[in-house]
Design a protein around this motif. Structure first.
Motif, mmCIF file in Angstrom:
data_model
loop_
_atom_site.group_PDB
_atom_site.id
_atom_site.type_symbol
_atom_site.label_atom_id
_atom_site.label_comp_id
_atom_site.label_asym_id
_atom_site.label_seq_id
_atom_site.Cartn_x
_atom_site.Cartn_y
_atom_site.Cartn_z
ATOM 1 N N ASP A 190 0.877 -1.194 -0.275
ATOM 2 C CA ASP A 190 -0.060 0.008 0.118
ATOM 3 C C ASP A 190 0.700 1.140 -0.057
ATOM 4 O O ASP A 190 0.406 2.260 -0.688
ATOM 5 C CB ASP A 190 -1.008 -0.050 1.084
ATOM 6 N N GLY A 191 2.127 1.236 0.589
ATOM 7 C CA GLY A 191 2.878 2.315 0.545
ATOM 8 C C GLY A 191 3.066 3.018 -1.031
ATOM 9 O O GLY A 191 3.011 4.000 -1.186
ATOM 10 N N VAL A 192 3.710 2.040 -1.701
ATOM 11 C CA VAL A 192 3.958 2.441 -3.099
ATOM 12 C C VAL A 192 2.761 2.496 -3.933
ATOM 13 O O VAL A 192 2.732 3.452 -4.824
ATOM 14 C CB VAL A 192 5.104 1.369 -3.745
ATOM 15 N N ALA A 193 1.637 1.910 -3.656
ATOM 16 C CA ALA A 193 0.494 1.984 -4.387
ATOM 17 C C ALA A 193 -0.149 3.237 -4.105
ATOM 18 O O ALA A 193 -0.748 3.992 -4.785
ATOM 19 C CB ALA A 193 -0.521 0.730 -3.821
ATOM 20 N N LEU A 210 1.650 5.928 8.621
ATOM 21 C CA LEU A 210 2.024 7.548 8.232
ATOM 22 C C LEU A 210 0.748 8.448 8.899
ATOM 23 O O LEU A 210 1.381 9.236 9.745
ATOM 24 C CB LEU A 210 1.956 7.750 6.726
ATOM 25 N N GLY A 211 -0.170 7.957 8.696
ATOM 26 C CA GLY A 211 -1.601 8.832 9.517
ATOM 27 C C GLY A 211 -1.453 8.772 10.954
ATOM 28 O O GLY A 211 -1.400 10.003 11.479
ATOM 29 N N SER A 232 13.348 6.567 6.910
ATOM 30 C CA SER A 232 13.734 7.170 8.087
ATOM 31 C C SER A 232 12.938 7.206 9.475
ATOM 32 O O SER A 232 11.624 6.767 9.216
ATOM 33 C CB SER A 232 14.003 8.707 7.573
ATOM 34 N N LEU A 233 13.482 7.286 10.464
ATOM 35 C CA LEU A 233 12.544 7.518 11.573
ATOM 36 C C LEU A 233 12.085 9.023 11.529
ATOM 37 O O LEU A 233 12.825 9.905 11.263
ATOM 38 C CB LEU A 233 13.366 7.225 12.832
ATOM 39 N N ALA A 234 10.778 9.054 11.652
ATOM 40 C CA ALA A 234 10.111 10.407 11.813
ATOM 41 C C ALA A 234 9.107 10.592 12.759
ATOM 42 O O ALA A 234 8.507 9.419 13.396
ATOM 43 C CB ALA A 234 9.429 10.617 10.531
ATOM 44 N N VAL A 286 9.340 5.749 8.252
ATOM 45 C CA VAL A 286 8.633 6.248 7.215
ATOM 46 C C VAL A 286 9.291 6.353 6.048
ATOM 47 O O VAL A 286 10.567 6.533 5.898
ATOM 48 C CB VAL A 286 8.200 7.603 7.473
ATOM 49 N N HIS A 287 8.685 5.625 4.808
ATOM 50 C CA HIS A 287 9.482 5.883 3.638
ATOM 51 C C HIS A 287 9.878 7.208 2.918
ATOM 52 O O HIS A 287 9.158 8.272 3.387
ATOM 53 C CB HIS A 287 8.548 5.170 2.462
#
Length: 296
Positions: free
Chosen positions: A98-101, A222-223, A162-164, A234-235
């Motif tokens: 789902d990330g790349v999608a 991410l949300g 990266s860590l975010a 996070v990408h």
């Protein structure tokens, strides 16, 4: 450094071998070795670490890779634009995490559809491995290359994570100066028993605690991080579209993974083969573009 030099660089970077790279580039290994040496002299830096196991990218090579891939994608896109009406007709189903999608494929497929209006494209975004043998998808983007079945697999590109955390979360909970400081923070990540690929076990590599907030979806994670739920991986290609997020331990934690594109060995003929080529170019270009935005 011209395109021919970058073509040599990409051939060796993607195969990790003079023999395999030579076959892909139709050059003998001795000639390829001389070209690599000449390329490194022109660049003024070692681009590869040579060992009995093959050729691995140095830090300088890693920095060059996304720029070379972006140039390759632009060159191929130019050729495609000159022959947009090349008979690509039919429907192709693409399976992807789902990330790349959610963050890479929309722009890639919109451009592809504009060039080939008779080509229909379906995106199936599921956080699991697709079964190409059962025709769940015609093409599948994965992190680890599939090993089972009669598949044709190609490496697409590296991507980084990266860590975010949201800056408001850090303002309340305090800064993170070392990995040990992570123990005092809320962690966001994958549901541990739903990690379907070992390469997605980011928190184990970072050394963070088990997540207090978890999801099987990278986009949901991410949300959660944007909402101030904690610190997570996070990408980098997502960061440009996530205002308020800042990198945590940027000089110490940056993970590298690779996307692979697979299709069944006897599926689809020219339509699937040509779509796979265009999809691969588009993904490389879009990941490089978004990652450049995230550090710019």
């Amino acid at each position: 450094m011209d395109w021919d030099d970058l073509r040599i660089f990409l051939g060796v970077a993607r195969t990790g071998s003079l023999a395999e790279g030579g076959r892909a580039l139709r050059l003998d290994p001795a000639t390829l070795s001389r070209r690599v040496t000449r390329l490194e002299a022109a660049a003024g830096a070692a681009l590869f670490l040579k060992s009995p196991r093959g050729y691995a990218l140095t830090e300088a090579g890693q920095r060059l890779l996304p720029h070379a891939e972006a140039m390759e994608a632009r060159a191929r896109a130019g050729v495609a634009a000159l022959s947009a009406d090349d008979g690509l007709r039919g429907r192709v189903r693409i399976g992807a995490p789902d990330g790349v999608a959610n963050h890479v494929l929309p722009a890639v497929l919109a451009r592809l559809r504009a060039l080939h209006p008779a080509l229909g494209l379906d995106v199936v975004a599921l956080p699991r491995v697709f079964d190409l043998g059962r025709r769940e998808a015609d093409l599948a983007i994965t992190v680890s290359p599939p090993k089972a079945g009669r598949l044709r697999v190609r490496r697409l590109c590296d991507y980084h994570l990266s860590l975010a955390a949201h800056r408001d979360y850090l303002a309340v909970r305090g800064p993170v100066a070392t990995r040990d400081d992570l123990r005092g923070h809320e962690i966001v990540g994958y549901i541990p028993d739903m990690i379907f690929d070992a390469d997605l076990d980011y928190l184990g590599e970072v050394g963070a605690n088990a997540p207090g907030l978890a999801s099987n979806s990278a986009s949901v994670q991410l949300g959660l991080i944007r909402a101030g739920g904690g610190i997570g991986v996070v990408h980098d290609f997502m960061l440009a579209a996530a205002p308020g997020l800042v990198r945590v331990l940027p000089g110490e934690v940056r993970l590298t993974r690779a996307y692979h594109l697979s299709r069944h060995g006897d599926a689809g003929g020219p339509l699937i083969s040509r779509t796979a080529d265009l999809l691969a170019d588009g993904v490389r270009e879009e990941v490089a573009r978004l990652e450049a935005l995230s550090v710019g």
